[in-house]
Design a protein around this motif. Sequence first.
Motif, short mmCIF file in Angstrom:
data_model
loop_
_atom_site.label_atom_id
_atom_site.label_comp_id
_atom_site.label_asym_id
_atom_site.label_seq_id
_atom_site.Cartn_x
_atom_site.Cartn_y
_atom_site.Cartn_z
N LYS A 225 -19.56 -18.72 -8.18
CA LYS A 225 -18.58 -19.93 -8.06
C LYS A 225 -17.15 -20.13 -8.07
O LYS A 225 -16.64 -20.89 -7.97
CB LYS A 225 -19.41 -20.98 -8.93
CG LYS A 225 -18.94 -22.27 -9.35
CD LYS A 225 -19.23 -22.70 -10.68
CE LYS A 225 -18.81 -24.42 -11.03
NZ LYS A 225 -19.87 -24.97 -12.15
N GLN A 226 -16.93 -18.91 -9.69
CA GLN A 226 -15.34 -18.46 -9.70
C GLN A 226 -14.91 -18.46 -9.00
O GLN A 226 -13.43 -18.76 -8.20
CB GLN A 226 -15.69 -17.31 -10.75
CG GLN A 226 -14.39 -17.59 -11.29
CD GLN A 226 -14.53 -16.19 -12.22
OE1 GLN A 226 -15.33 -16.13 -13.29
NE2 GLN A 226 -12.95 -15.59 -12.58
N LEU A 227 -15.26 -17.39 -7.02
CA LEU A 227 -14.94 -16.75 -6.67
C LEU A 227 -14.35 -17.73 -5.51
O LEU A 227 -13.24 -17.97 -5.08
CB LEU A 227 -15.44 -16.01 -6.25
CG LEU A 227 -15.04 -14.47 -6.85
CD1 LEU A 227 -16.36 -13.45 -5.81
CD2 LEU A 227 -14.09 -14.09 -6.39
N ASN A 228 -15.16 -18.81 -5.89
CA ASN A 228 -15.00 -19.71 -4.26
C ASN A 228 -14.12 -20.63 -4.85
O ASN A 228 -12.94 -21.44 -4.34
CB ASN A 228 -15.91 -20.00 -3.61
CG ASN A 228 -16.48 -21.09 -2.61
OD1 ASN A 228 -15.77 -20.41 -1.66
ND2 ASN A 228 -16.25 -22.18 -2.67
N THR A 229 -13.95 -21.13 -6.29
CA THR A 229 -12.40 -22.05 -6.77
C THR A 229 -11.72 -21.35 -6.64
O THR A 229 -10.48 -21.94 -6.37
CB THR A 229 -13.05 -22.72 -8.04
OG1 THR A 229 -14.75 -22.46 -8.10
CG2 THR A 229 -12.08 -23.19 -9.17
N GLU A 230 -11.37 -20.58 -6.89
CA GLU A 230 -10.67 -19.29 -6.93
C GLU A 230 -9.57 -18.66 -5.89
O GLU A 230 -8.40 -19.07 -5.36
CB GLU A 230 -10.41 -17.99 -7.41
CG GLU A 230 -10.43 -18.21 -9.33
CD GLU A 230 -11.06 -16.70 -9.94
OE1 GLU A 230 -10.21 -16.48 -9.14
OE2 GLU A 230 -10.82 -17.00 -11.31
N HIS A 231 -10.61 -18.42 -4.50
CA HIS A 231 -10.17 -19.11 -3.60
C HIS A 231 -11.27 -19.82 -2.08
O HIS A 231 -12.48 -19.23 -2.09
CB HIS A 231 -10.99 -16.99 -3.00
CG HIS A 231 -10.22 -16.23 -3.94
ND1 HIS A 231 -8.06 -16.50 -3.75
CD2 HIS A 231 -10.09 -15.93 -4.94
CE1 HIS A 231 -8.25 -15.10 -5.14
NE2 HIS A 231 -9.21 -14.95 -5.80
N PRO A 232 -10.77 -20.57 -2.49
CA PRO A 232 -11.44 -21.61 -0.98
C PRO A 232 -12.32 -20.95 0.12
O PRO A 232 -11.24 -20.19 0.75
CB PRO A 232 -11.28 -22.97 -1.09
CG PRO A 232 -10.03 -22.64 -2.46
CD PRO A 232 -9.40 -21.60 -2.39
#
Length: 256
Positions: free
Chosen positions: A211-218
């Motif tokens: 979730k964090q990775l996808n938030t920071e790197h859509p």
Amino acid sequence: MQLQRLLSYTRKAVDEYDMIQKGDHIAVGISGGKDSLTLLYALHGLRRFYPQEFKLSAITVDLGFPDFDLTPIHSLCRELDVPYTVIKSDIYDILFHVRKETNPCSLCAKMRKGALNQAVKEMGCNKVAYAHHKDDIIETMLLSLIFEGRFHSFSPKTYLDRMDLTVIRPLMFVDEMDVIGFKNKYSLPVVKSSCPVDGHTKRQYAKELLKQLNTEHPGARERMFHAILSGNISGWPERTIRRPREQKEEQNKNGK
């Protein structure tokens, strides 16, 4: 998520990885959670129009946790006209009282799958369907990279030669958010897990990391999933249907 959309994703997985053949008897492993109940709905709906006729049963391995009431699941299976079997076990007692495991998840999964697969064979089924969705597949890849040092994840279809049993994962193209939406829209009778370590596992860590990775790197989540599908992971079957974009990418990679 509408049922029609769920069925579309399910058929995509079944067709692209040749998961179902005529005459199959498929057991759906029911944990009581949202994922397995969504899978039950998906295969029940698919069976009504899929060109390869197959039988469907549902099965739960009762781990022995206190206050684990399966009455709502019994009612749902009667409503769907799907035979339902519950296998009693002492797994909870063994893990938490006999062995007193501090990190029981791996052993629990092994014991649960062993009991499930054995019961499925005794029921006369030749396939068992697990409810792993897209997020599960990506999270498993992250766990494998971080803790095992290899690029690996669940296979869409696996033949267990010692059991003469095939495992399939028809929800592999379904997002977890869509599963949550389906559960809410159709009021699925989820039976909450009473496991004392639920929500405090490495998988929960991978879920939060994704979730964090996808938030920071859509878009990172979808790119990871595409990497898994095209990564030639050992043990993964070939896809029988490929989309035009993927066919072009493969041709370019091979220099054609």
